[in-house]
Motif scaffolding. Structure first.
Motif, PDB file in Angstrom:
ATOM      1  N   VAL A 140      61.677  43.544   4.324  1.00  0.00           N
ATOM      2  CA  VAL A 140      61.494  42.233   4.935  1.00  0.00           C
ATOM      3  C   VAL A 140      60.199  42.219   5.736  1.00  0.00           C
ATOM      4  O   VAL A 140      59.935  43.119   6.546  1.00  0.00           O
ATOM      5  CB  VAL A 140      62.689  41.886   5.847  1.00  0.00           C
ATOM      6  CG1 VAL A 140      62.529  40.489   6.433  1.00  0.00           C
ATOM      7  CG2 VAL A 140      63.992  41.984   5.068  1.00  0.00           C
ATOM      8  N   ASP A 141      59.403  41.172   5.515  1.00  0.00           N
ATOM      9  CA  ASP A 141      58.170  40.986   6.268  1.00  0.00           C
ATOM     10  C   ASP A 141      58.506  40.333   7.605  1.00  0.00           C
ATOM     11  O   ASP A 141      59.048  39.220   7.635  1.00  0.00           O
ATOM     12  CB  ASP A 141      57.209  40.098   5.476  1.00  0.00           C
ATOM     13  CG  ASP A 141      55.856  39.946   6.163  1.00  0.00           C
ATOM     14  OD1 ASP A 141      55.707  40.416   7.308  1.00  0.00           O
ATOM     15  OD2 ASP A 141      54.947  39.338   5.565  1.00  0.00           O
ATOM     16  N   PRO A 142      58.215  40.963   8.741  1.00  0.00           N
ATOM     17  CA  PRO A 142      58.510  40.344  10.041  1.00  0.00           C
ATOM     18  C   PRO A 142      57.836  38.986  10.217  1.00  0.00           C
ATOM     19  O   PRO A 142      58.384  38.101  10.882  1.00  0.00           O
ATOM     20  CB  PRO A 142      57.975  41.375  11.048  1.00  0.00           C
ATOM     21  CG  PRO A 142      57.946  42.662  10.305  1.00  0.00           C
ATOM     22  CD  PRO A 142      57.645  42.313   8.882  1.00  0.00           C
ATOM     23  N   ALA A 175      61.431  47.174   7.501  1.00  0.00           N
ATOM     24  CA  ALA A 175      60.361  46.223   7.783  1.00  0.00           C
ATOM     25  C   ALA A 175      59.082  46.639   7.057  1.00  0.00           C
ATOM     26  O   ALA A 175      58.735  47.820   7.017  1.00  0.00           O
ATOM     27  CB  ALA A 175      60.097  46.129   9.286  1.00  0.00           C
ATOM     28  N   THR A 176      58.390  45.659   6.514  1.00  0.00           N
ATOM     29  CA  THR A 176      57.052  45.910   5.983  1.00  0.00           C
ATOM     30  C   THR A 176      56.054  45.855   7.128  1.00  0.00           C
ATOM     31  O   THR A 176      56.387  45.387   8.222  1.00  0.00           O
ATOM     32  CB  THR A 176      56.677  44.848   4.937  1.00  0.00           C
ATOM     33  OG1 THR A 176      56.388  43.610   5.614  1.00  0.00           O
ATOM     34  CG2 THR A 176      57.791  44.628   3.942  1.00  0.00           C
ATOM     35  N   TYR A 236      53.428  44.180   9.461  1.00  0.00           N
ATOM     36  CA  TYR A 236      53.428  42.765   9.821  1.00  0.00           C
ATOM     37  C   TYR A 236      52.442  41.991   8.948  1.00  0.00           C
ATOM     38  O   TYR A 236      51.278  42.355   8.818  1.00  0.00           O
ATOM     39  CB  TYR A 236      53.053  42.583  11.295  1.00  0.00           C
ATOM     40  CG  TYR A 236      53.354  41.198  11.794  1.00  0.00           C
ATOM     41  CD1 TYR A 236      54.590  40.906  12.371  1.00  0.00           C
ATOM     42  CD2 TYR A 236      52.444  40.169  11.649  1.00  0.00           C
ATOM     43  CE1 TYR A 236      54.888  39.627  12.805  1.00  0.00           C
ATOM     44  CE2 TYR A 236      52.734  38.882  12.074  1.00  0.00           C
ATOM     45  CZ  TYR A 236      53.962  38.619  12.652  1.00  0.00           C
ATOM     46  OH  TYR A 236      54.250  37.346  13.076  1.00  0.00           O
ATOM     47  N   ALA A 269      56.647  46.004  14.978  1.00  0.00           N
ATOM     48  CA  ALA A 269      57.078  44.862  14.175  1.00  0.00           C
ATOM     49  C   ALA A 269      58.518  45.008  13.719  1.00  0.00           C
ATOM     50  O   ALA A 269      59.222  44.006  13.503  1.00  0.00           O
ATOM     51  CB  ALA A 269      56.154  44.698  12.967  1.00  0.00           C
ATOM     52  N   ALA A 270      58.991  46.248  13.558  1.00  0.00           N
ATOM     53  CA  ALA A 270      60.383  46.455  13.169  1.00  0.00           C
ATOM     54  C   ALA A 270      61.347  45.950  14.235  1.00  0.00           C
ATOM     55  O   ALA A 270      62.477  45.549  13.928  1.00  0.00           O
ATOM     56  CB  ALA A 270      60.635  47.930  12.892  1.00  0.00           C
ATOM     57  N   VAL A 283      62.274  42.435  13.461  1.00  0.00           N
ATOM     58  CA  VAL A 283      63.300  42.345  12.428  1.00  0.00           C
ATOM     59  C   VAL A 283      64.679  42.567  13.029  1.00  0.00           C
ATOM     60  O   VAL A 283      65.633  41.825  12.749  1.00  0.00           O
ATOM     61  CB  VAL A 283      63.014  43.353  11.301  1.00  0.00           C
ATOM     62  CG1 VAL A 283      64.152  43.386  10.296  1.00  0.00           C
ATOM     63  CG2 VAL A 283      61.702  43.018  10.611  1.00  0.00           C
ATOM     64  N   ASP A 284      64.804  43.584  13.867  1.00  0.00           N
ATOM     65  CA  ASP A 284      66.090  43.858  14.510  1.00  0.00           C
ATOM     66  C   ASP A 284      66.540  42.685  15.365  1.00  0.00           C
ATOM     67  O   ASP A 284      67.710  42.286  15.342  1.00  0.00           O
ATOM     68  CB  ASP A 284      65.982  45.111  15.373  1.00  0.00           C
ATOM     69  CG  ASP A 284      65.717  46.357  14.551  1.00  0.00           C
ATOM     70  OD1 ASP A 284      65.722  46.256  13.303  1.00  0.00           O
ATOM     71  OD2 ASP A 284      65.488  47.421  15.140  1.00  0.00           O
ATOM     72  N   SER A 331      67.229  48.174  11.784  1.00  0.00           N
ATOM     73  CA  SER A 331      66.515  48.452  10.541  1.00  0.00           C
ATOM     74  C   SER A 331      66.158  49.930  10.441  1.00  0.00           C
ATOM     75  O   SER A 331      66.149  50.663  11.437  1.00  0.00           O
ATOM     76  CB  SER A 331      65.248  47.604  10.456  1.00  0.00           C
ATOM     77  OG  SER A 331      64.378  47.869  11.540  1.00  0.00           O
ATOM     78  N   ARG A 361      64.059  53.151  10.273  1.00  0.00           N
ATOM     79  CA  ARG A 361      62.790  53.595  10.832  1.00  0.00           C
ATOM     80  C   ARG A 361      62.326  54.839  10.081  1.00  0.00           C
ATOM     81  O   ARG A 361      63.088  55.512   9.414  1.00  0.00           O
ATOM     82  CB  ARG A 361      62.917  53.917  12.321  1.00  0.00           C
ATOM     83  CG  ARG A 361      63.319  52.756  13.224  1.00  0.00           C
ATOM     84  CD  ARG A 361      62.319  51.612  13.166  1.00  0.00           C
ATOM     85  NE  ARG A 361      62.357  50.789  14.360  1.00  0.00           N
ATOM     86  CZ  ARG A 361      63.184  49.775  14.564  1.00  0.00           C
ATOM     87  NH1 ARG A 361      64.066  49.462  13.628  1.00  0.00           N
ATOM     88  NH2 ARG A 361      63.141  49.074  15.678  1.00  0.00           N
TER      89      ARG A 361
END
Length: 798
Positions: free
Chosen positions: A284-286, A339-340, A342, A366-367, A370-371, A378, A380
């Motif tokens: 997922v892209d943030p 996460a991808t 950002y 950026a992760a 997402v969280d 997510s 890591r």
């Protein structure tokens, strides 16, 4: 006398000249009929083949033993084509990763006919189409058949010949695709009844499942940047550059299709054992989550076609955004999420920017977004490099952030296959390579095929928009190839599609169904991403620095873009350090400037097409640069426009400060005073939004009009607003005035004391001796009569 006429030589010469011109011009005007598919001579094609269906698309032991291929031939040339014929051809099973690409282009020597040519039509006029259908058994004792006797991935080819007007019979086009065979089904006899032979029950040939491949598939949910640049945090409603995301999130849209396919494939009825759920991980892209979350509160869309104007109109995707985000949260709660970087930022370009804060946010912090937005924890420890290769710069950037596993495409050419072994490339970074040939095949699936930048030119295949089904077959064959040959090493694979993936529902269903089929057939086992990270992180030293590319490809971002970001982000961090929290709204300085830093990452997004990346980045950064300048200019000293007059030497200098930002800011006043004026430093001041009057203590030792320059700066010394020049007039006289005042006071006290002394003693003050007698005084005019006697004159002392 008759003069004999001379034979004319003009006409023959004209005829000869026209003939020569015709010989020169005709080849240029008429395309060569014998031009082969893929010919780079520039000749226009006469016909184009489209594969419409392949049944079955993946052959298993339970499949129909007959393969049927249907499609159409379209006349896209400038003339009629006659005697159009076609036939199906096949080649041996693919034996290398490179052959997954090279068998789809280039020469045709490896192909042989399955059956003879079939006449499609006697005449195919311009713009017309004609269908074809081939149906052959996989294997048969008698021809024709595909002669498939063992599992593998087999290239097939549809060959079309014809005779264009003004040309000779020639091969006009071919369409190639891969047919994956997981197992060979039973062989039918001439009457259609199953045969029983030495190969086993009904002649079924199962796959070799002794060494299954540990498979991990990343399922991307990402999009190109949509938020309009140059808008600080706390601005409501948010503004998008266009409203395409509303369509993508709505039912039938691209992101709805990707999410729906993952929901279905991992649902309990379809995946009761959870194999697909363990093998699949949502990438997922943030930036997409930030955008969709902002849309749920209502948003506007820029009116300008480039999305950069301030004029806007209401967006239409609020309801779709709410529904899609709720579905994603429910899915993320029961499966892997990673996460991808950002906005899918180019990490090689980001390292050239060389800003630690921006690099940390892109790859690590950026992760946290997402969280926060999905309500999950997510995964890591992994970094998805995306469209670019793993270069030395990328390794250096990731190594500065700590330990991580870099998932990136391996280097490969047509002559040198990819090395997919996990290896340590620095003390902190381990490379987990993906097969670029598989990634390229997945990227070409769908209605909008793309070619990833990491793919070597020798492995490039023309992306034919008309052969959508053929590209899907190529993707399925690439996914399965490693599992069908137990000798292929290593026995693990990471399937990494492009982050901005555009699939139709049929494509998404076929790909996830194929993943599930390989696992249930015993050809693959689910390898959860956390387990892959843990295994890769255990790679022993020493590091192998030669395992990564030295530099990025020619599609990298220009130095001008990189330098602009480096300059802007440095100033923005300096401003952010001076900002504090607005107690009324709760908006922090970091939140206020975050969208502008994110804009810089959006400018480096790999989701944009390489041909326009630099141009779009420059446009976005120009807007961001103006906004950053406006933020610095929004904190000013109010210029009084007149002059100040200081009544005394210690009169304070009154000023008014103005803050047009949405958050308070800490400032320092810098006063450039002339000699003779000393200024007391009032220290750091917190300037809230609005106006703030202040008084600067000064001490002046002169009396004249002078110019005083006053400037505002952040605590770190960055200039805010424009300096103001004040005209100050002082009435102070310094030490001279002080002593004159003291002397005058002493005289006054002395005279007053003497007068009081004489009055206490009943004596007249000597200072009054020079006053005139009462007879000498002028009579007052119109003096009213009084019965009181006039006082007797006091006789002066002698």
């Amino acid at each position: 006398m008759t003069v004999p006429r001379r034979p004319s030589i003009v006409a023959p010469r004209i005829v000869t000249l026209l003939a020569i011109l015709a010989m020169l011009l005709v080849p240029a005007v008429l395309p060569q009929a014998a031009a082969q598919p893929g010919d780079e001579s520039g000749s226009a094609p006469f016909v184009v083949i489209s594969i419409d269906s392949v049944d079955p698309n993946v052959v298993t032991t339970a499949s129909n033993p007959t393969v049927t291929v249907t499609g159409t031939v379209s006349n896209v040339g400038d003339r009629t084509v006659r005697d159009v014929v076609a036939r199906l051809e096949h080649a041996p099973a693919v034996s290398s990763a490179a052959a997954l690409r090279t068998s789809l282009t280039g020469g045709t020597a490896q192909f042989s006919a399955v059956g003879g040519f079939v006449t499609l039509t006697d005449q195919l006029d311009r713009g017309q189409r004609t269908p074809f259908r081939f149906s052959y058994p996989l294997r048969s004792d008698t021809d024709p058949s595909l002669r498939v006797t063992e599992p593998g991935v087999y290239p097939l080819l549809v060959n079309v010949n014809g005779t264009p007007d003004y040309g000779a019979p020639a091969r006009l086009d071919d369409a190639r695709f891969l047919l994956p065979v997981l197992g060979v089904p039973r062989e039918d006899d001439a009457d259609g009844a199953p045969t029983v032979g030495a190969l086993g029950l009904d002649g079924v040939i199962p796959p070799d499942t002794r060494r299954p491949v540990a498979t991990t598939m990343l399922w991307p949910l990402a999009d190109r940047p949509r938020l309009a640049p140059g808008v600080p945090g706390g601005t409501a409603p948010v503004r998008l550059m266009d409203d395409e995301l509303a369509t993508s999130l709505a039912p039938g849209g691209r992101l709805d299709t990707l999410l729906g396919a993952a929901e279905f494939a991992t649902s309990e009825p379809v995946d009761p054992e959870g194999e697909v759920s363990r093998a699949l991980c949502l990438a997922v892209d943030p930036d997409l989550l930030v955008t969709v979350n902002a849309m749920t509160g209502g948003y506007v869309v820029a009116d300008a076609s480039d999305g950069l104007g301030a004029a806007s109109h209401p967006g239409t995707g609020q309801t779709a955004a709410i529904g899609w985000l709720d579905r994603l949260r429910a899915l993320a709660a029961r499966m892997c999420v990673v996460a991808t970087p950002y906005a899918q930022a180019d990490l090689d370009a980001l390292q050239r920017v060389n800003d630690p804060g921006l690099s940390h946010f892109t790859t690590v912090a950026a992760a946290d977004l997402v969280d926060q937005l999905l309500g999950v924890q997510s995964v890591r420890g992994a970094t998805l490099v995306g469209d670019g290769p793993l270069t030395r710069r990328v390794v250096d950037l990731l190594g500065a952030q700590g330990n991580t596993v870099a998932i990136a495409a391996a280097d490969a050419t047509a002559d040198d296959g990819p090395d997919l072994a996990v290896r340590r490339v620095s003390p902190q970074v381990v490379a987990a390579p993906t097969d670029p040939t598989v990634g390229a095949a997945l990227a070409a699936a769908g209605r909008a095929p793309v070619a990833p930048n990491y793919l070597d030119d020798s492995l490039a295949v023309p992306l034919r928009d008309g052969s959508h089904t053929a590209r899907r077959q190529d993707a399925l064959g690439a996914m399965l190839w490693r599992t069908l040959d137990p000798e292929n090493e290593p026995r693990s694979q990471i399937l990494m599609p492009p982050l901005k993936w555009n699939l139709d529902p049929d494509d998404a269903q076929a790909i996830l169904t194929t993943l599930a089929t390989t696992i249930r057939a015993g050809l693959a086992t689910a390898a959860p991403l956390p387990a892959v990270i843990a295994g890769a992180a255990a790679a022993p030293p020493p590091a192998d620095p030669d395992a990564v590319a030295a530099v990025a490809p020619q599609t990298r971002f220009d130095d001008g873009v990189v330098n602009t970001i480096a300059g802007q982000v440095g100033r923005l961090w300096g401003l952010t350090a001076a900002l504090t929290t607005n107690e009324q709204t709760g908006l922090t300085g970091l939140q206020y400037t975050a969208p502008l830093r994110e804009d810089m990452l959006r400018a480096l997004s790999q989701a944009e097409r390489p041909a326009v990346r630099n141009e779009l980045a420059e446009q976005r950064l120009a807007v961001v640069g103006r906004t950053v300048a406006d933020l610095f200019g929004a904190v000013t000293i109010v210029n009084p426009g007149g002059s100040y007059t200081l009544a005394t030497e210690r009169s304070p200098l009154p000023l008014a400060l103005r803050n047009d930002l949405a958050v308070p800011i800490r400032v320092r006043l810098v006063v450039d005073a002339p000699p003779g004026m000393s200024v007391t430093d009032i220290g750091e001041q917190e300037l809230p939004p609005g106006y703030l009057p202040i008084h600067i203590p000064v001490e002046v030792h002169f009396s004249q009009r002078v110019a005083v320059d006053v400037a505002l700066r952040t605590p770190d010394g960055l200039t805010l607003g424009e300096p103001v020049r004040l005209s100050v007039h002082s009435n102070a006289y310094g030490k001279v005035l002080f002593f004159i005042t003291l002397a005058a006071a002493a005289v006054l006290i002395t005279l007053t004391a003497r007068r009081l002394w004489h009055r206490f003693r009943g004596q007249p003050d000597p200072a009054d001796l020079d006053r005139p007698e009462s007879s000498d005084r002028p009579e007052p005019r119109d003096r009213p009569e009084s019965s009181d006697p006039e006082p007797a004159p006091v006789e002066p002392p002698r």
